[in-house]
Structures are given as structure tokens and as C-alpha cells.
Motif scaffolding. Sequence first.
Motif, PDB file in Angstrom:
ATOM      1  N   SER A   2      -3.370 -25.008   4.095  1.00  0.00           N
ATOM      2  CA  SER A   2      -4.436 -24.952   5.081  1.00  0.00           C
ATOM      3  C   SER A   2      -4.390 -23.636   5.836  1.00  0.00           C
ATOM      4  O   SER A   2      -3.366 -22.954   5.875  1.00  0.00           O
ATOM      5  N   SER A   3      -5.510 -23.292   6.477  1.00  0.00           N
ATOM      6  CA  SER A   3      -5.555 -22.030   7.208  1.00  0.00           C
ATOM      7  C   SER A   3      -4.552 -22.022   8.351  1.00  0.00           C
ATOM      8  O   SER A   3      -3.948 -20.988   8.662  1.00  0.00           O
ATOM      9  N   LEU A   4      -4.328 -23.188   8.994  1.00  0.00           N
ATOM     10  CA  LEU A   4      -3.351 -23.246  10.083  1.00  0.00           C
ATOM     11  C   LEU A   4      -1.931 -23.054   9.547  1.00  0.00           C
ATOM     12  O   LEU A   4      -1.141 -22.289  10.101  1.00  0.00           O
ATOM     13  N   THR A   5      -1.619 -23.743   8.452  1.00  0.00           N
ATOM     14  CA  THR A   5      -0.294 -23.577   7.851  1.00  0.00           C
ATOM     15  C   THR A   5      -0.080 -22.141   7.403  1.00  0.00           C
ATOM     16  O   THR A   5       0.992 -21.559   7.602  1.00  0.00           O
ATOM     17  N   ARG A  10       2.198 -16.662   8.172  1.00  0.00           N
ATOM     18  CA  ARG A  10       2.005 -15.219   8.396  1.00  0.00           C
ATOM     19  C   ARG A  10       2.763 -14.774   9.648  1.00  0.00           C
ATOM     20  O   ARG A  10       3.411 -13.718   9.649  1.00  0.00           O
ATOM     21  N   CYS A  11       2.701 -15.583  10.707  1.00  0.00           N
ATOM     22  CA  CYS A  11       3.430 -15.248  11.929  1.00  0.00           C
ATOM     23  C   CYS A  11       4.934 -15.228  11.679  1.00  0.00           C
ATOM     24  O   CYS A  11       5.652 -14.351  12.173  1.00  0.00           O
ATOM     25  N   ARG A  12       5.412 -16.206  10.905  1.00  0.00           N
ATOM     26  CA  ARG A  12       6.846 -16.237  10.589  1.00  0.00           C
ATOM     27  C   ARG A  12       7.268 -14.969   9.855  1.00  0.00           C
ATOM     28  O   ARG A  12       8.327 -14.383  10.143  1.00  0.00           O
ATOM     29  N   ARG A  13       6.443 -14.540   8.917  1.00  0.00           N
ATOM     30  CA  ARG A  13       6.801 -13.337   8.145  1.00  0.00           C
ATOM     31  C   ARG A  13       6.778 -12.087   9.017  1.00  0.00           C
ATOM     32  O   ARG A  13       7.632 -11.200   8.857  1.00  0.00           O
ATOM     33  N   LEU A  14       5.828 -12.004   9.932  1.00  0.00           N
ATOM     34  CA  LEU A  14       5.806 -10.881  10.861  1.00  0.00           C
ATOM     35  C   LEU A  14       7.068 -10.868  11.711  1.00  0.00           C
ATOM     36  O   LEU A  14       7.676  -9.816  11.940  1.00  0.00           O
ATOM     37  N   PRO A  83      -5.660 -13.716  10.457  1.00  0.00           N
ATOM     38  CA  PRO A  83      -4.434 -14.259   9.855  1.00  0.00           C
ATOM     39  C   PRO A  83      -3.469 -14.914  10.835  1.00  0.00           C
ATOM     40  O   PRO A  83      -2.661 -15.753  10.428  1.00  0.00           O
ATOM     41  N   VAL A  84      -3.497 -14.541  12.130  1.00  0.00           N
ATOM     42  CA  VAL A  84      -2.494 -15.076  13.056  1.00  0.00           C
ATOM     43  C   VAL A  84      -3.077 -15.928  14.182  1.00  0.00           C
ATOM     44  O   VAL A  84      -2.376 -16.760  14.760  1.00  0.00           O
ATOM     45  N   LEU A  85      -4.345 -15.752  14.516  1.00  0.00           N
ATOM     46  CA  LEU A  85      -4.901 -16.420  15.694  1.00  0.00           C
ATOM     47  C   LEU A  85      -4.991 -17.942  15.581  1.00  0.00           C
ATOM     48  O   LEU A  85      -4.842 -18.629  16.599  1.00  0.00           O
ATOM     49  N   PRO A  86      -5.244 -18.530  14.407  1.00  0.00           N
ATOM     50  CA  PRO A  86      -5.221 -20.003  14.363  1.00  0.00           C
ATOM     51  C   PRO A  86      -3.886 -20.585  14.832  1.00  0.00           C
ATOM     52  O   PRO A  86      -3.858 -21.558  15.589  1.00  0.00           O
ATOM     53  N   ALA A  87      -2.783 -19.993  14.409  1.00  0.00           N
ATOM     54  CA  ALA A  87      -1.462 -20.472  14.833  1.00  0.00           C
ATOM     55  C   ALA A  87      -1.268 -20.245  16.323  1.00  0.00           C
ATOM     56  O   ALA A  87      -0.763 -21.123  17.041  1.00  0.00           O
ATOM     57  N   LEU A  88      -1.644 -19.075  16.802  1.00  0.00           N
ATOM     58  CA  LEU A  88      -1.492 -18.796  18.229  1.00  0.00           C
ATOM     59  C   LEU A  88      -2.305 -19.776  19.065  1.00  0.00           C
ATOM     60  O   LEU A  88      -1.792 -20.356  20.039  1.00  0.00           O
ATOM     61  N   ALA A  89      -3.574 -19.971  18.722  1.00  0.00           N
ATOM     62  CA  ALA A  89      -4.430 -20.866  19.492  1.00  0.00           C
ATOM     63  C   ALA A  89      -3.881 -22.285  19.479  1.00  0.00           C
ATOM     64  O   ALA A  89      -3.902 -22.984  20.504  1.00  0.00           O
TER      65      ALA A  89
END
Length: 300
Positions: A2-5, A10-14, A83-89
Motif C-alpha cells: 500500500s502507499s502508506l506501507t 521509504r522513510c526507514r530507508r532515508l 514518497p514520505v508525506l503519507p507516513a508523516l501525516a
Amino acid sequence: MSSLTASYERCRRLHARYGRSYYLATLLLPSWKRRHVHALYGFARYADEIVDSFEMRSDRAEALDALSARLSAALSGAPVEDPVLPALAHTVRSFGIDQRELAAFLRSMRADLTVTRYATYDELLEYMEGSAAVIGTMMLPILEPLPGAEAAAREPARQLGLAFQLTNFLRDVTEDLDRGRIYLPTADLSAFGVNEEDLRGHTVTPAVRRLLAFEAERAHRHYRLALEGVDLLTPSSRPCVRAAYHLYGGILAEIERAGFEVLGRRARVPRRRKLAIFTRHLLAASSAGRQERRVSVELP
């Protein structure tokens, strides 16, 4: 996926690529906390790359404006192509993180586009309030202060962010100069008889060494104030924060051990010492995690 997963990954890799010391420390957290820490770090690094990347060729101000617009949309619940904003939000909503702190962070990122010098330490602290202190306070609800300790834990969290950032400034004098910036207050340079050309050289002069030692002592004060907050956190978060404290403090120790030879070289904590720090806190992390699981199972 999913886009959230995918966004959390992506955040983890950063985080793993750019924040290796702190990433190692986050491995001591319970897994459910870990991805939220990655989300905050990943977003911070994502924004930081807009203003700091040597490879970026597009207009940085426009890119930061576009990120701010996408962030506002994501926080309002709108779907965004990012790539990162869904997780942040998702993390912000899950923990009730104050959105004003995100705004403060982006203001400091925007300052990096135009401000290249800071006259006094108070001016630098104002910048670091947005670039570092709010990172500490945004992490706080994820790390879970003990009941009733939320207010008392805020200042140590701020101080840890300031300590980490000042350590980075001392480590990265040459790299920051390559971007046209100096994060050492100009009043301090004058007080120690240091000019900017001294910082551009490859030899650390006695005057530069005294200046850097003075700034290092400031960092130590921030670290001391931060340490008071560790025991205000839930036990499952303490090993992570203690490890991060010692890993980043280890960078400062390496700078001092090398006689402040930071011009043209980057201080690093040896891998063996990093692993020793991690291992030292691993048993406490495992024990706290098991206890946390038992309590959650026993609760009605």
C-alpha cells in the motif's frame, strides 16, 4: 504494497542511509514505535535534502514551497503524490503531534536558503529551535513520557535536539562552508580571533581549536540538560534514547580526542564502539519490551 506501507518503508530507508547513529539506536525501540520515528526522521531528511543537496539543480525555494503545499494537503487528509508525506501525516494524526512544530521546522529549512551567518549564539538558537529542538519535542509523544511527566519531559527533549545539532555543526564545519554557510556565531569567531579564512584552511590553528572547544562545551551543557529527561520516558524507550545520547556524544568525544581536527576530515565513532554501545543497551531494551507486552496483555 500500500502507499502508506511504501511511504513508511521509504522513510526507514532515508533514516538508515542518512542517520546511521540514530537509526542504530531506534532498533532498540519496540517495532510499533520504530516506524513512526522513521517517519519523522525521513521527512526531516527529505526537506533537508532540498536545501542541502549538492546534486539539486532545480529552484530550491520553489521545491520547498511545493513540499509545504503537499504537507498541508496531506495533513488535511487529502491524498498526495509524495514518497514520505503519507507516513508523516499518519504519524502526526496518530500521536496528535503539534503541526506548528512542523511549520517551525520548515521555517528553519527556508532560512537555510538565505541566511548563511549567525551573529550570536542566541540567533543560532532561534534557528535551531526549528531545525532541531522541535524534532525532539515531536518525537516525544512517540517515545511516551510517563503519565503526568509530559510537561517536564519537553525541555530535555528540546535540549537533546540542540545537543545533536550542535555536534553536527562542529563535525561538519568544512561541509557547511562548501554550502556557503557558517553555523559558528560570528561573535564567537571575533572573540577568539578567528576569521573565516582560518576555517577554510586544512590546518586547525590554536585559535580555531580554542573556538571549537568553547562550542563543544556548549554542546556538553545541552547533553547534560537532556539526560534529565530519559527517566521521564516509558521504560521501553529509554534504551533507545540512552544509546542515541552516547552515540552522538561519541561523535563529540571523537572530535575532542582528535584535538578538534575537523577541517577536511569527518569525525566518526568507530564501528566497534557503536556496536558496543548498542549491545550495552540491548538487554535493557529486550527486558522492557517483554514487560510492556505482559502489561498490555494483562490490562482488561
